[in-house]
Design an enzyme around this catalytic site. Structure first.
Site, PDB file in Angstrom:
ATOM      1  CD  GLU A 219     -11.300  22.209 -42.273  1.00  0.00           C
ATOM      2  OE1 GLU A 219     -10.824  23.192 -41.649  1.00  0.00           O
ATOM      3  OE2 GLU A 219     -10.711  21.685 -43.225  1.00  0.00           O
ATOM      4  CB  CYS A 253     -15.261  27.649 -36.719  1.00  0.00           C
ATOM      5  SG  CYS A 253     -15.329  27.681 -38.520  1.00  0.00           S
TER       6      CYS A 253
END
Length: 470
Positions: A219, A253
């Site tokens: 990720e 993110c």
């Protein structure tokens, strides 16, 4: 001796070997055992909410405790609840279709624990990005080793202590230490390794996992664009974009990284953004709701991005200056920066919002597609054809329409990247399946025609094969 808290390479190797052997001898196959582990995780969070929020805030210099509750604790509790409600049905062996040619045999999918899962946690959401993967791994019946971020050491210590009180070291252990331990951790032959962090480090983790053929979920991140169509409720767009950009001071993110917008809407966007910041973060220098940059290194990086730009391109959204001592970074807008500048080449992870001029949706889509595929893409507009065009002609890890960030909290949706923004997806059922071996099983019937397929091959065999291959 088995250990819950690991601080040396020797302990790391010994604990890995211990847990790996256990995963082969005593797989966690019953729902009763898995549900009990999820309840232990839930109890751990409930009992340590204040300690966790305090330690995260100290690591950041100041981190809004309300943000921790909203962005870390709430989705963690919600994820546990979702897994407890659905996990028993996910783990059941289930029949799947079979071709008429093979009946009366049947096909099944049997989910099984992978064994021992490694989780590498970043610093920006150190609680949720530890607990989220734990939920999926425990629901799938795995044992877990977790490497906490060295950039959030106080929380890492608090989390490790809490885990040691609520879990057997045979099931969950936590690694606390510097980068050398992270490097050693990534090189262990886990049954699956899940890493959340930067693309550059993700490449190193994947390279370390490759000799062991360890499957990875990465990720990562990158630059998540916002596309503002011409037919838009601009007040709503600014409201949502600024929320996503200022949450955790942009250290997210999937924060909106830059905005693609028609130049005719540019000035109004800036005006609305200034009004938004004044309304939601008054007296930002002393505002308990506004989070600071995590450390001096990150603060310096962000300041250097801004210092490379002409002064007229940087528009402060408040009257408060950045403060190196406290690492306060008030939000700013960057006006139509050069696509080759650092603010447009690197993931910002800061409350900096570039506005990039476009001439129509085709221009926006071409801009997005000329860059590495992002973890998230956001599109704002009121014309469904415009929205569909952006959705259909761009590829990203996830999309939110007239919203930002909220897709990560949907446990019914997989969460993950594509290309440079990541490999694989998890959350909810997708996470359960990612961290399970979905074993295919063919079950032959007592009465079947397979003997016809044996040599010496008969005319009946040849005629049947000819019929099936014509």
């Amino acid at each position: 001796m088995s250990q819950s808290i690991i601080t040396t390479k020797e302990q790391l190797t010994a604990q890995f070997e211990h847990m790996h052997k256990l995963s082969r001898k005593r797989p966690i196959n019953s729902w009763t055992d898995r549900e009990a582990l999820l309840e232990s995780l839930e109890a751990m969070l409930s009992e340590n909410k204040q300690i966790f929020a305090d330690s995260i805030s100290q690591d950041f210099g100041h981190r809004s405790k309300d943000e921790t509750n909203f962005a870390e604790l709430f989705p963690s509790f919600h994820g546990i609840s979702h897994a407890k409600k659905n996990g028993k049905s996910w783990m059941k062996t289930r029949r799947v279709p079979i071709s008429t040619l093979y009946k009366p045999a049947h096909n099944e999918i049997q989910p099984q624990p992978l064994g021992l899962v490694g989780i590498m946690v970043p610093w920006n959401y150190p609680l949720f990005l530890a607990v989220g993967p734990m939920i999926d791994a425990l629901t799938a019946g795995n044992r877990i080793m977790i490497k906490m971020s060295e950039s959030a050491p106080l929380f890492a210590e608090a989390f490790a202590e809490a885990v040691s009180r609520h879990f057997s070291s045979d099931v969950v252990s936590v690694v606390v230490g510097e980068v050398d331990l992270a490097v050693a951790f990534s090189a262990l032959p886990f049954d699956h390794l899940l890493y959340t962090g930067s693309t550059n480090v993700g490449k190193q983790v994947m390279a370390a996992a490759a000799p062991n053929l360890t499957p990875v979920t990465l990720e990562l991140g990158g630059k998540s664009p916002v596309v503002i169509t011409d037919e838009v409720n601009l007040e709503n767009a600014v409201n949502r974009v600024m929320m996503g950009k200022t949450l955790n001071a942009g250290q997210t993110c999937i924060a909106p990284d830059y905005v693609l917008i028609n130049s005719s809407l540019h000035s109004r966007f800036v005006k609305l953004a200034k009004e938004w910041v004044e309304k939601h973060y008054p007296n930002i220098a002393n505002n308990e709701d506004y989070t600071h940059i995590i450390n001096d290194s990150q603060y310096k990086r962000v300041k250097e991005y801004l210092e490379q730009l002409p002064n007229e391109q940087v528009v402060p959204l408040t009257n408060v200056a950045a403060n190196a001592e406290t690492r306060l970074m008030p939000p700013v807008i960057v006006l139509n920066p050069d696509p080759e500048s650092e603010v447009m080449q690197n993931e910002l992870f800061a409350p900096i919002l570039p506005l990039v001029h476009i001439n129509g949706l085709r221009d926006a889509v071409e801009f997005v597609n000329s860059r590495p595929r992002p973890l998230a893409l956001y599109v704002f507009g009121e014309n469904n054809d415009d929205i569909e065009y952006v959705r259909n002609y761009t590829v990203s890890g996830g999309v939110a329409v007239n919203e930002v960030i909220m897709h990560v909290a949907q446990h019914e949706l997989p969460f993950g990247g594509v290309g440079h923004s990541g490999i694989g997806a998890y959350h909810g059922k997708a996470g359960f399946e990612r961290l399970s071996h979905m074993k295919p099983v063919f079950v032959q019937s007592k009465f079947n025609a397979m003997n016809i397929m044996l040599p010496p091959y008969s005319d009946l065999f040849r005629k049947g094969l000819k019929f099936l291959t014509k």
